[in-house]
Scaffold this motif. Structure first.
Motif, PDB file in Angstrom:
ATOM      1  N   GLY A 117      23.397  48.597  47.597  1.00 40.44           N
ATOM      2  CA  GLY A 117      23.453  47.159  46.935  1.00 40.44           C
ATOM      3  C   GLY A 117      24.614  46.487  47.154  1.00 40.44           C
ATOM      4  O   GLY A 117      24.961  45.425  46.127  1.00 40.44           O
ATOM      5  N   ALA A 118      25.362  46.719  48.140  1.00 34.31           N
ATOM      6  CA  ALA A 118      26.979  46.077  48.453  1.00 34.31           C
ATOM      7  C   ALA A 118      26.417  44.470  48.624  1.00 34.31           C
ATOM      8  O   ALA A 118      27.662  43.800  48.208  1.00 34.31           O
ATOM      9  CB  ALA A 118      27.369  46.868  49.717  1.00 34.31           C
ATOM     10  N   VAL A 119      25.593  44.231  49.025  1.00 35.32           N
ATOM     11  CA  VAL A 119      25.373  42.821  49.138  1.00 35.32           C
ATOM     12  C   VAL A 119      24.127  42.125  48.499  1.00 35.32           C
ATOM     13  O   VAL A 119      23.616  41.018  48.952  1.00 35.32           O
ATOM     14  CB  VAL A 119      25.561  42.284  50.627  1.00 35.32           C
ATOM     15  CG1 VAL A 119      26.789  42.514  51.261  1.00 35.32           C
ATOM     16  CG2 VAL A 119      24.417  43.120  51.153  1.00 35.32           C
ATOM     17  N   GLY A 120      23.747  42.736  47.490  1.00 33.76           N
ATOM     18  CA  GLY A 120      22.477  42.460  46.689  1.00 33.76           C
ATOM     19  C   GLY A 120      21.398  43.071  47.226  1.00 33.76           C
ATOM     20  O   GLY A 120      21.340  43.895  48.224  1.00 33.76           O
TER      21      GLY A 120
ATOM     22  N   ALA B 225      18.082  57.929  58.866  1.00 31.49           N
ATOM     23  CA  ALA B 225      18.530  59.285  59.082  1.00 31.49           C
ATOM     24  C   ALA B 225      18.160  60.009  57.862  1.00 31.49           C
ATOM     25  O   ALA B 225      17.810  59.554  56.847  1.00 31.49           O
ATOM     26  CB  ALA B 225      19.796  59.636  59.366  1.00 31.49           C
ATOM     27  N   ASP B 226      17.718  61.333  57.916  1.00 34.24           N
ATOM     28  CA  ASP B 226      17.163  62.183  56.858  1.00 34.24           C
ATOM     29  C   ASP B 226      18.154  61.953  55.844  1.00 34.24           C
ATOM     30  O   ASP B 226      17.453  61.567  54.427  1.00 34.24           O
ATOM     31  CB  ASP B 226      16.958  63.687  57.301  1.00 34.24           C
ATOM     32  CG  ASP B 226      16.015  63.856  58.215  1.00 34.24           C
ATOM     33  OD1 ASP B 226      15.234  63.208  58.610  1.00 34.24           O
ATOM     34  OD2 ASP B 226      16.218  65.027  58.827  1.00 34.24           O
ATOM     35  N   ASP B 227      19.485  62.032  55.549  1.00 34.12           N
ATOM     36  CA  ASP B 227      20.359  61.954  54.403  1.00 34.12           C
ATOM     37  C   ASP B 227      20.160  60.582  54.024  1.00 34.12           C
ATOM     38  O   ASP B 227      20.206  60.382  52.814  1.00 34.12           O
ATOM     39  CB  ASP B 227      21.590  62.278  54.780  1.00 34.12           C
ATOM     40  CG  ASP B 227      22.214  61.619  56.096  1.00 34.12           C
ATOM     41  OD1 ASP B 227      21.621  60.996  56.902  1.00 34.12           O
ATOM     42  OD2 ASP B 227      23.501  61.856  56.518  1.00 34.12           O
ATOM     43  N   LEU B 228      19.904  59.689  54.607  1.00 31.85           N
ATOM     44  CA  LEU B 228      19.846  58.150  54.161  1.00 31.85           C
ATOM     45  C   LEU B 228      18.534  57.855  53.696  1.00 31.85           C
ATOM     46  O   LEU B 228      18.484  57.160  52.654  1.00 31.85           O
ATOM     47  CB  LEU B 228      20.373  57.118  55.400  1.00 31.85           C
ATOM     48  CG  LEU B 228      21.723  57.256  55.843  1.00 31.85           C
ATOM     49  CD1 LEU B 228      21.859  56.149  56.837  1.00 31.85           C
ATOM     50  CD2 LEU B 228      22.786  57.157  54.903  1.00 31.85           C
ATOM     51  N   ALA B 229      17.423  58.517  54.350  1.00 32.23           N
ATOM     52  CA  ALA B 229      16.170  58.271  53.841  1.00 32.23           C
ATOM     53  C   ALA B 229      15.895  58.975  52.342  1.00 32.23           C
ATOM     54  O   ALA B 229      15.431  58.487  51.658  1.00 32.23           O
ATOM     55  CB  ALA B 229      15.136  58.820  54.750  1.00 32.23           C
ATOM     56  N   ALA B 230      16.537  60.128  52.319  1.00 28.60           N
ATOM     57  CA  ALA B 230      16.417  60.685  50.752  1.00 28.60           C
ATOM     58  C   ALA B 230      17.373  59.598  49.629  1.00 28.60           C
ATOM     59  O   ALA B 230      16.791  59.669  48.728  1.00 28.60           O
ATOM     60  CB  ALA B 230      17.217  62.176  50.850  1.00 28.60           C
ATOM     61  N   TYR B 231      18.351  59.123  50.129  1.00 26.43           N
ATOM     62  CA  TYR B 231      19.135  58.430  49.299  1.00 26.43           C
ATOM     63  C   TYR B 231      18.205  57.106  49.069  1.00 26.43           C
ATOM     64  O   TYR B 231      18.424  56.563  47.946  1.00 26.43           O
ATOM     65  CB  TYR B 231      20.341  57.887  49.889  1.00 26.43           C
ATOM     66  CG  TYR B 231      21.342  56.914  49.010  1.00 26.43           C
ATOM     67  CD1 TYR B 231      21.763  57.211  47.606  1.00 26.43           C
ATOM     68  CD2 TYR B 231      21.487  55.771  49.499  1.00 26.43           C
ATOM     69  CE1 TYR B 231      22.330  56.545  46.893  1.00 26.43           C
ATOM     70  CE2 TYR B 231      22.279  54.680  48.615  1.00 26.43           C
ATOM     71  CZ  TYR B 231      22.672  55.149  47.339  1.00 26.43           C
ATOM     72  OH  TYR B 231      23.608  54.449  46.641  1.00 26.43           O
ATOM     73  N   ALA B 232      17.462  56.505  50.263  1.00 26.95           N
ATOM     74  CA  ALA B 232      16.822  55.376  49.858  1.00 26.95           C
ATOM     75  C   ALA B 232      15.647  55.305  48.988  1.00 26.95           C
ATOM     76  O   ALA B 232      15.247  54.628  48.049  1.00 26.95           O
ATOM     77  CB  ALA B 232      16.184  54.818  51.353  1.00 26.95           C
ATOM     78  N   ALA B 233      15.074  56.602  49.031  1.00 30.58           N
ATOM     79  CA  ALA B 233      13.867  56.763  48.063  1.00 30.58           C
ATOM     80  C   ALA B 233      14.523  56.887  46.698  1.00 30.58           C
ATOM     81  O   ALA B 233      13.512  56.694  45.669  1.00 30.58           O
ATOM     82  CB  ALA B 233      13.438  58.146  48.265  1.00 30.58           C
ATOM     83  N   THR B 234      15.744  56.936  46.363  1.00 33.04           N
ATOM     84  CA  THR B 234      16.097  56.653  44.942  1.00 33.04           C
ATOM     85  C   THR B 234      16.635  55.215  44.605  1.00 33.04           C
ATOM     86  O   THR B 234      17.094  55.171  43.401  1.00 33.04           O
ATOM     87  CB  THR B 234      17.354  57.733  44.667  1.00 33.04           C
ATOM     88  OG1 THR B 234      18.524  57.449  45.574  1.00 33.04           O
ATOM     89  CG2 THR B 234      16.989  59.167  45.142  1.00 33.04           C
TER      90      THR B 234
ATOM     91  N   PRO C 287      16.409  50.949  44.421  1.00 35.31           N
ATOM     92  CA  PRO C 287      15.332  49.798  44.380  1.00 35.31           C
ATOM     93  C   PRO C 287      15.249  49.414  45.923  1.00 35.31           C
ATOM     94  O   PRO C 287      16.025  49.414  46.643  1.00 35.31           O
ATOM     95  CB  PRO C 287      16.105  48.854  43.616  1.00 35.31           C
ATOM     96  CG  PRO C 287      16.952  49.462  42.726  1.00 35.31           C
ATOM     97  CD  PRO C 287      17.434  50.714  43.450  1.00 35.31           C
ATOM     98  N   PRO C 288      14.227  48.548  46.034  1.00 39.72           N
ATOM     99  CA  PRO C 288      13.700  48.331  47.491  1.00 39.72           C
ATOM    100  C   PRO C 288      14.973  46.981  48.089  1.00 39.72           C
ATOM    101  O   PRO C 288      15.338  46.091  47.042  1.00 39.72           O
ATOM    102  CB  PRO C 288      12.318  47.745  47.691  1.00 39.72           C
ATOM    103  CG  PRO C 288      12.082  47.447  46.242  1.00 39.72           C
ATOM    104  CD  PRO C 288      13.026  48.393  45.234  1.00 39.72           C
ATOM    105  N   ILE C 289      15.108  47.057  49.219  1.00 38.66           N
ATOM    106  CA  ILE C 289      15.841  45.787  49.865  1.00 38.66           C
ATOM    107  C   ILE C 289      14.588  44.964  50.309  1.00 38.66           C
ATOM    108  O   ILE C 289      13.962  45.248  51.014  1.00 38.66           O
ATOM    109  CB  ILE C 289      16.780  46.354  51.011  1.00 38.66           C
ATOM    110  CG1 ILE C 289      17.763  47.298  50.325  1.00 38.66           C
ATOM    111  CG2 ILE C 289      17.225  45.331  51.805  1.00 38.66           C
ATOM    112  CD1 ILE C 289      18.861  46.848  49.715  1.00 38.66           C
TER     113      ILE C 289
END
Length: 296
Positions: free
Chosen positions: A94-97, A116-125, A127-129
């Motif tokens: 959420g660095a730029v909303g 990437a897998d590590d970022l996909a796991a984080y994205a799942a937690t 809110p959507p962009i």
């Protein structure tokens, strides 16, 4: 004092890993450099790990497909960490909303869809962009110019002025100002971010020479090789990105003089003139540990 070397093999045994730039070191945007490929293959053959650390604004899988097409074999590297990867982490946090307007090319659309897998796991937690028109945005994500073959930063002046007037922060997914595609020099996202800051806008950077990309590279290297105590050499042709970033991280650096600044160090790009190189580095208050004409 910067030591000029002829080949990576002269110093390679001192290091457990290299953070190697792509554009200008391993390829020119059209084809791989065979000697550079061979140098990295030899480093790996002796037990070293090669992390391709690039300011490309796309995720690492996209970069891998690109360099496959350019003729860089998979046995020349272990990991790819891109500015796009690091910038995706910033965007997801959420660095730029969470409602963002994209400035960039069609080829960069994967920035919003492929993780990437590590970022996909984080994205799942998180809110959507959501991507929105500029008038509805909370921030701007800039991956580059829409058409870097024909456009220049001034073409974006009106758009950037509106974003600045709205007080929107800009996430810059590639801090590079320019890059050479064969013999043609193209503008990158960093040029737009630089113009935005000159107007009084706020730009956030995640690629070299800024810390986020190095933090991500260290984490991924440690996951591959074990505890994060590796001796690392940073290789690149960008004095303000590859060398500045390595120095800021307390890492040794190998400056490839035959890249972006090739015309500064004498007529033989493969063999930089020390009498020209050393004052040039001193004027920039940077001292690379080593320098080499071309990676080989």
């Amino acid at each position: 004092m910067t030591e000029i070397i002829a080949r990576l093999a002269e110093i390679g045994t001192r290091y457990d890993a290299v953070f190697c730039d792509l554009w200008g070191c391993l390829h020119n945007g059209k084809a791989a450099y065979p000697e550079a490929v061979a140098a990295l293959q030899a480093f790996r053959a002796k037990g070293g790990a090669v992390v391709l650390l690039t300011n490309a604004p796309r995720p690492n899988a996209s970069v891998a497909r690109q360099i496959d097409a350019l003729g860089v074999p998979r046995d020349a590297w272990d990991l790819i960490v891109s500015s796009g990867d690091a910038a995706q982490m910033g965007m997801l946090s959420g660095a730029v909303g969470r409602r963002v307007h994209h400035i960039g090319a069609v080829k960069d659309e994967v920035f919003f869809t492929e993780f990437a897998d590590d970022l996909a796991a984080y994205a799942a937690t998180q809110p959507p962009i959501t991507r929105v028109p500029l008038a509805e945005a909370e921030g701007v994500v800039c991956t580059g110019l829409a058409n870097d073959l024909t456009e220049i930063p001034n073409d974006y002046r009106a758009q950037l002025l509106l974003a600045k007037t709205m007080g929107l922060p800009m996430l810059c997914a590639n801090p590079d100002i320019v890059v050479d595609l064969g013999d043609k020099r193209l503008y990158c996202a960093g040029a737009l971010a630089e113009a935005y800051e000159a107007m009084g806008g706020e730009a956030l950077y995640f690629g070299k020479p800024h810390p986020p990309i190095y933090d991500l590279a260290r984490r991924r290297l440690a996951a591959l090789t074990g505890p994060d105590d590796a001796q690392i050499l940073c290789i690149g042709d960008g004095i303000g990105t590859d060398v500045q970033g390595g120095v800021s991280e307390g890492l040794d650096t190998l400056f490839v003089t035959g890249g972006l600044a090739a015309d500064q160090f004498g007529p033989d790009a493969a063999n930089p003139d020390a009498a020209l190189l050393l004052p040039w580095l001193e004027a920039r208050e940077l001292s690379a540990t080593f320098a080499i004409g071309f990676l080989r």
